[in-house]
Scaffold this active site. Structure first.
Site, PDB file in Angstrom:
ATOM      1  N   ASN A  20       0.884  -1.171   0.000  1.00 40.50           N
ATOM      2  CA  ASN A  20       0.000   0.000   0.000  1.00 40.50           C
ATOM      3  C   ASN A  20       0.922   1.222   0.000  1.00 40.50           C
ATOM      4  O   ASN A  20       1.404   1.650   1.040  1.00 40.50           O
ATOM      5  CB  ASN A  20      -0.888  -0.044   1.253  1.00 40.50           C
ATOM      6  CG  ASN A  20      -1.783   1.179   1.386  1.00 40.50           C
ATOM      7  OD1 ASN A  20      -1.659   2.146   0.634  1.00 40.50           O
ATOM      8  ND2 ASN A  20      -2.674   1.143   2.359  1.00 40.50           N
ATOM      9  N   HIS A  24     -11.447   4.159  -0.657  1.00 42.14           N
ATOM     10  CA  HIS A  24     -11.484   3.228   0.489  1.00 42.14           C
ATOM     11  C   HIS A  24     -12.394   2.036   0.180  1.00 42.14           C
ATOM     12  O   HIS A  24     -12.956   1.419   1.095  1.00 42.14           O
ATOM     13  CB  HIS A  24     -12.022   3.910   1.765  1.00 42.14           C
ATOM     14  CG  HIS A  24     -11.163   5.026   2.295  1.00 42.14           C
ATOM     15  ND1 HIS A  24     -11.695   6.224   2.722  1.00 42.14           N
ATOM     16  CD2 HIS A  24      -9.830   5.116   2.468  1.00 42.14           C
ATOM     17  CE1 HIS A  24     -10.717   7.014   3.150  1.00 42.14           C
ATOM     18  NE2 HIS A  24      -9.569   6.376   2.999  1.00 42.14           N
ATOM     19  N   ARG A  33      -2.341  -1.943  -3.606  1.00 47.99           N
ATOM     20  CA  ARG A  33      -3.468  -1.022  -3.486  1.00 47.99           C
ATOM     21  C   ARG A  33      -3.247   0.088  -4.515  1.00 47.99           C
ATOM     22  O   ARG A  33      -2.221   0.761  -4.498  1.00 47.99           O
ATOM     23  CB  ARG A  33      -3.528  -0.399  -2.096  1.00 47.99           C
ATOM     24  CG  ARG A  33      -4.643   0.641  -1.982  1.00 47.99           C
ATOM     25  CD  ARG A  33      -4.547   1.439  -0.694  1.00 47.99           C
ATOM     26  NE  ARG A  33      -5.664   2.373  -0.582  1.00 47.99           N
ATOM     27  CZ  ARG A  33      -5.663   3.455   0.197  1.00 47.99           C
ATOM     28  NH1 ARG A  33      -4.610   3.753   0.911  1.00 47.99           N
ATOM     29  NH2 ARG A  33      -6.702   4.245   0.239  1.00 47.99           N
ATOM     30  N   ARG A  82      -8.009  17.112   5.604  1.00 43.40           N
ATOM     31  CA  ARG A  82      -8.801  17.534   4.432  1.00 43.40           C
ATOM     32  C   ARG A  82     -10.139  18.111   4.875  1.00 43.40           C
ATOM     33  O   ARG A  82     -10.759  17.612   5.817  1.00 43.40           O
ATOM     34  CB  ARG A  82      -9.047  16.350   3.497  1.00 43.40           C
ATOM     35  CG  ARG A  82      -7.774  15.722   2.974  1.00 43.40           C
ATOM     36  CD  ARG A  82      -8.047  14.453   2.151  1.00 43.40           C
ATOM     37  NE  ARG A  82      -6.997  13.476   2.404  1.00 43.40           N
ATOM     38  CZ  ARG A  82      -7.103  12.174   2.202  1.00 43.40           C
ATOM     39  NH1 ARG A  82      -8.222  11.662   1.712  1.00 43.40           N
ATOM     40  NH2 ARG A  82      -6.113  11.367   2.480  1.00 43.40           N
ATOM     41  N   GLU A  98      -7.829  -3.792   5.216  1.00 43.67           N
ATOM     42  CA  GLU A  98      -7.671  -3.568   3.778  1.00 43.67           C
ATOM     43  C   GLU A  98      -6.632  -4.516   3.177  1.00 43.67           C
ATOM     44  O   GLU A  98      -6.788  -4.984   2.055  1.00 43.67           O
ATOM     45  CB  GLU A  98      -7.264  -2.103   3.533  1.00 43.67           C
ATOM     46  CG  GLU A  98      -8.394  -1.134   3.845  1.00 43.67           C
ATOM     47  CD  GLU A  98      -7.920   0.317   3.970  1.00 43.67           C
ATOM     48  OE1 GLU A  98      -7.418   0.675   5.057  1.00 43.67           O
ATOM     49  OE2 GLU A  98      -8.040   1.071   3.001  1.00 43.67           O
TER      50      GLU A  98
HETATM   51  C1  LIG Z   1      -8.102   7.490  -0.638  1.00 48.07           C
HETATM   52  C2  LIG Z   1      -7.652   7.926   0.702  1.00 48.07           C
HETATM   53  O1  LIG Z   1      -8.144   8.886   1.264  1.00 48.07           O
HETATM   54  O2  LIG Z   1      -6.720   7.171   1.268  1.00 48.07           O
HETATM   55  P1  LIG Z   1      -6.040   7.378   2.702  1.00 48.07           P
HETATM   56  O3  LIG Z   1      -7.123   7.317   3.724  1.00 48.07           O
HETATM   57  O4  LIG Z   1      -5.073   6.216   2.768  1.00 48.07           O
HETATM   58  O5  LIG Z   1      -5.359   8.718   2.640  1.00 48.07           O
HETATM   59 MG   LIG Z   2      -6.080   3.224   6.516  1.00 45.33          MG
END
Ligand SMILES: CC(=O)OP(=O)(O)O
Ligand SMILES: [Mg+2]
Ligand SMILES: Nc1ncnc2c1ncn2[C@@H]1O[C@H](COP(=O)(O)OP(=O)(O)O)[C@@H](O)[C@H]1O
Length: 405
Positions: free
Chosen positions: A14, A187, A98, A248, A391
């Protein structure tokens, strides 16, 4: 299709923008042989932590500069080899990668060819943080074991069942289609795994239940899963849409971007970085770790409390939205770092939703453990569950199913 027909081991990689997480699993019995993580790739403070579970060995750490992903994978290969679990092992059946963005093309785990890599490259504009690292991981692994099947398992794949009305943005169709603009969701391996495990916990087949999955890690997303198929999810073109995350913003009025460009003189890259890296919990209170935020709240910190409340308010809105999308809900499943560990988040997200059949039992919610469990009281119409995600196991299972078919 495997290099050795009796091989049952799968190495899962990953590769993130500055990290590589990996696990070596034996699919004959599901045993985890080694797990590890390389973080801060490209910085002076890089770190590799490797635990060889197969030999009962303890965690080993290497703290020296690891300049790039190729060097990171070579260091991982060396650590595995030191325990007799090297990439040259004839017991290795496949390497599962991944891959975050598979666009509309990839709906299933896919054997990697040059053409598949070219597709993943074409999707870089819509996954600039993730897909380049995934491609480097694939190419480095190919160089180390050119004879071994490499399988891409896409974050987006589980969401390709979303109906068109959930996947479309309400913008000009020609512009959207010319620029690959639609809602893809991410996810997906976690949402797939957790929705199935939730059905199992209820003693039902996935086809019989409707589940809202709340994947709350550093990145966070919600999904509505009806009878085992995803019908809506909170992330969109990129993993920026939806819930409030560690760094974010999740949903905002898109006009915030024009406003910052026109009135604050910010460049596109600066706004991108603001919304992806300096927003969410860290933007609201300076911390992105829920443990630290709870500690500050316990000390009476108002800013941390507000960050927590914004986070939970968004979560509650998505629970309500997906309740309406599904019509009937059998279970809500909390998963990933925050979902599995932060009891106050679970309690607050469900608080006041008794009329929807939702409640959390304080005693059950406070319990800890690694197994999937119910935290709703007996009388509640909708089950509320904590369901640890895996995952890596899901990627290994999908990759192995493909190469051993
Ligand atoms: C797609 C994504 O947000 O992945 P991660 O949670 O690993 O940053
Ligand atoms: Mg994770
Ligand atoms: N014991 C805990 N209590 C509260 N939050 C936790 C705990 N352990 C981890 N977390 C949260 O989980 C986050 C990491 O989640 P994880 O699913 O591992 O993320 P990712 O895979 O996206 O890196 C941390 O940033 C932290 O906020």
């Amino acid at each position: 299709m495997t290099a050795n027909a009796n091989a049952t081991r799968v190495l899962v990689l990953n590769s993130g923008s500055s990290s590589v997480k990996y696990q070596l699993l034996d699919m004959a019995d599901g045993a985890r042989l080694a797990v590890g993580l390389v973080e801060r790739i490209g910085e002076d403070s890089s770190r590799l932590a490797h635990t060889p579970l197969a030999t009962g060995g303890t965690k080993r750490e290497i703290t020296e500069r690891i300049p790039d992903h190729a060097a990171a994978l070579k260091a991982v290969a060396d650590e595995l080899a030191a325990d007799g679990l090297g990439l040259d092992s004839p017991e290795l059946a496949a390497i599962g990668h991944r891959v975050v963005h598979g666009g509309s093309e990839f709906t299933e785990p896919t054997l990697i060819t040059d053409e598949v890599i070219a597709h993943i490259e074409r999707l870089i504009p819509v996954a600039p943080l993730h897909n380049p690292a995934n491609i480097t991981g694939i190419r480095t692994a190919q160089a180390l074991r050119p004879d071994l099947p490499q399988v891409a398992v896409f974050d987006t794949a589980f969401h390709t069942t979303m109906p068109e009305h959930a996947a479309r943005y309400a913008i000009d169709t020609a512009t959207a289609d010319a620029n690959m603009i639609r809602r893809y969701g991410f996810h997906g391996t976690s949402h797939a795994y957790v929705s199935r495990e939730t059905a199992k916990l209820l003693g039902k087949d996935p086809s019989e239940v409707n589940v809202i999955v709340l994947h709350l890690g550093n990145g966070a997303s919600a999904s509505a899963v009806a009878g085992g198929r995803c019908v809506d999810t909170s992330m969109g073109l990129t993993p920026l849409e939806g819930l409030v995350m560690g760094t974010r913003s999740g949903d905002i009025d898109p006009a915030v971007i024009f406003h910052l460009a026109r009135n604050a003189g910010m460049s596109t890259d600066e706004i991108d970085s603001l919304l992806n890296k300096k927003s969410g919990l860290i933007g609201l209170c300076g911390d992105n770790d829920m443990r630290e935020i709870r500690r500050r709240i316990d000390e009476g910190d108002e800013q941390a409390k507000l960050a927590f409340d914004v986070y939970v308010h968004r979560l509650k809105k998505y629970i309500g939205a997906y309740y309406a999308v599904l019509g009937k809900v059998d279970a809500i499943a909390f998963t990933a770092g925050v979902g599995e560990n932060a009891a106050p988040v679970r309690e607050a997200a469900v608080a006041g939703l008794e009329e929807l059949g939702l409640a959390v039992d304080a005693g059950l919610n406070a319990q800890r453990g690694d197994a999937a469990r119910l935290i709703s009281p007996e009388y509640a119409r909708v089950a509320v569950a904590v369901v640890p995600t895996d995952e890596e196991l899901e990627i290994a299972t999908q990759a192995y199913a493909l190469v051993s078919a």
